[in-house]
Motif scaffolding. Structure first.
Motif, mmCIF file in Angstrom:
data_model
loop_
_atom_site.group_PDB
_atom_site.id
_atom_site.type_symbol
_atom_site.label_atom_id
_atom_site.label_comp_id
_atom_site.label_asym_id
_atom_site.label_seq_id
_atom_site.Cartn_x
_atom_site.Cartn_y
_atom_site.Cartn_z
ATOM 1 N N ARG A 82 0.862 -1.174 0.000
ATOM 2 C CA ARG A 82 0.000 0.000 0.000
ATOM 3 C C ARG A 82 0.904 1.231 0.000
ATOM 4 N NH1 ARG A 82 -2.972 -0.803 4.358
ATOM 5 N NH2 ARG A 82 -4.648 -1.846 3.236
ATOM 6 N N ASP A 109 -1.062 4.577 -12.711
ATOM 7 C CA ASP A 109 -0.363 3.301 -12.768
ATOM 8 C C ASP A 109 0.359 3.143 -14.101
ATOM 9 O OD1 ASP A 109 -2.319 2.704 -14.618
ATOM 10 O OD2 ASP A 109 -3.304 1.164 -13.415
ATOM 11 N N GLN A 115 -5.206 6.672 -10.388
ATOM 12 C CA GLN A 115 -5.636 5.865 -9.260
ATOM 13 C C GLN A 115 -6.198 6.754 -8.152
ATOM 14 O OE1 GLN A 115 -5.724 2.470 -9.009
ATOM 15 N NE2 GLN A 115 -5.126 2.462 -11.163
ATOM 16 N N ARG A 140 -4.861 2.489 -2.949
ATOM 17 C CA ARG A 140 -5.345 1.171 -2.575
ATOM 18 C C ARG A 140 -4.207 0.163 -2.674
ATOM 19 N NH1 ARG A 140 -9.820 0.250 -6.843
ATOM 20 N NH2 ARG A 140 -8.288 1.420 -8.056
ATOM 21 N N ARG A 143 -2.724 -4.979 -6.292
ATOM 22 C CA ARG A 143 -3.140 -6.368 -6.470
ATOM 23 C C ARG A 143 -2.190 -7.086 -7.420
ATOM 24 N NH1 ARG A 143 -9.205 -7.442 -7.870
ATOM 25 N NH2 ARG A 143 -8.324 -9.518 -7.585
ATOM 26 N N ALA A 146 -5.837 -8.591 -11.894
ATOM 27 C CA ALA A 146 -7.198 -8.057 -11.907
ATOM 28 C C ALA A 146 -7.848 -8.409 -13.238
ATOM 29 C CB ALA A 146 -7.200 -6.540 -11.705
ATOM 30 N N ASP A 150 -11.430 -4.112 -14.666
ATOM 31 C CA ASP A 150 -11.226 -3.482 -13.362
ATOM 32 C C ASP A 150 -10.204 -2.362 -13.457
ATOM 33 O OD1 ASP A 150 -13.043 -4.980 -12.043
ATOM 34 O OD2 ASP A 150 -11.625 -6.477 -11.307
ATOM 35 N N ASN A 151 -10.275 -1.449 -12.498
ATOM 36 C CA ASN A 151 -9.319 -0.350 -12.420
ATOM 37 C C ASN A 151 -8.419 -0.518 -11.198
ATOM 38 O OD1 ASN A 151 -8.251 2.110 -13.433
ATOM 39 N ND2 ASN A 151 -9.331 3.238 -11.847
ATOM 40 N N ASP A 152 -8.245 -1.759 -10.753
ATOM 41 C CA ASP A 152 -7.429 -2.003 -9.572
ATOM 42 C C ASP A 152 -5.964 -1.685 -9.855
ATOM 43 O OD1 ASP A 152 -9.489 -2.931 -7.892
ATOM 44 O OD2 ASP A 152 -9.444 -4.883 -8.892
ATOM 45 N N HIS A 191 -5.031 -9.274 1.724
ATOM 46 C CA HIS A 191 -5.187 -8.603 0.437
ATOM 47 C C HIS A 191 -4.511 -9.367 -0.701
ATOM 48 C CE1 HIS A 191 -6.803 -4.864 2.234
ATOM 49 N NE2 HIS A 191 -6.007 -5.171 3.241
#
Length: 274
Positions: A82, A109, A115, A140, A143, A146, A150-152, A191
């Motif tokens: 994080r 990103d 983000q 956030r 990850r 994804a 998704d916009n992770d 996570h």
């Protein structure tokens, strides 16, 4: 007594296993925060994504610029981390300014998707009398993979953009000094994802160079350095330890339940005394 011994053994085993998990997480160097911000970093910033200045986590990057410039840096962030980005802008003397200004910090990103911040002051106004303004953005948890829609945040490069969004026209071009720092902490196995990218999202940035004749500018590829310990393999996390602990406790509970029911069955078959 036999049932009591079984339950006592289960309790002691669970306590020892929990301590083992905690010590394993504490001894693992990866969950520790990144290096302190005392380390020196670059003293310039890029003007766009392609020439963003690379900076390592825990290193403070500085830049002399003019009010109205777009300043770009890029740093690596791995899965399970994080990240937090902090920025400080030192403003000109109040006597040289004509009014208040508003500054903004954005993080993108490796796919250049902006983000969102889960907390922090991403945009802040500075009064005419202010000498500096501080901004921050905590992203956030990154990850390991994804879905395409998704916009992770995904492992790889993360771009920092710092600029002023509102100020009097007369103040455009005044000299300012910017300082940014990116750090991260391990978010833990809660996570962790179930997959991983084949490669981190690390597009090449650009540095200016000259060809053999020394006259024509050209682009030379440059990339950010890997995080300490390299990019994660994507499958291991402390979630495996907690899963093993849960499985062992379940097995011990089943043994205790079986012993309890078996003892009750034997007691019911004992013939009454004459």
């Amino acid at each position: 007594m036999r049932i009591a011994r079984v339950l006592t053994t289960a309790l002691l085993t669970a306590t020892a296993l929990t301590g083992t998990v905690g010590s394993a997480v504490a001894d693992d160097p990866s969950p520790s925060p990144s290096k302190s911000g005392d380390a020196a970093g670059p003293t310039k910033a890029g003007t766009g994504f392609r020439d963003a200045t690379a900076v390592e986590q825990g290193h403070k990057a500085t830049a002399e610029a003019s009010a109205g410039d777009y300043l770009y840096w890029v740093f690596p962030a791995d899965a399970g981390r994080r990240a937090t980005v902090k920025a400080t802008v030192t403003l000109p003397e109040p006597a040289a300014r004509h009014g208040a200004s508003t500054w903004r910090l954005d993080v993108y990103d490796g796919l250049r998707r902006r983000q969102s911040c889960i907390y922090g002051m991403q945009g802040r106004g500075a009064a005419k009398e202010a000498t500096s303004v501080e901004l921050s953005c905590t992203l956030r948890t990154v990850r390991s993979w994804a879905e395409p829609w998704d916009n992770d945040p995904l492992p790889g490069s993360y771009y920092i953009r710092l600029t002023v969004t509102d100020l009097p026209a007369e103040d455009l071009g005044l000299p300012v000094k910017a300082e940014v720092e990116a750090t991260s902490v391990d978010a833990g196995g809660a996570h962790a994802g179930g997959g991983s990218l084949s490669a981190p999202l690390v597009p090449g940035t650009a540095t200016r160079a000259r060809d053999d004749e020394g006259s024509t500018p050209k682009q030379a590829a440059a990339t950010i350095s890997e995080p300490d310990g390299g990019w994660s393999a994507g499958w291991w996390s402390d979630r495996w330890l907690w899963t093993a602990a849960g499985g062992l406790l379940g097995a011990l509970a089943a043994i205790g339940g079986y012993s309890l029911t078996r003892g009750s069955g034997r007691a019911s078959r004992v013939p009454p005394a004459a």
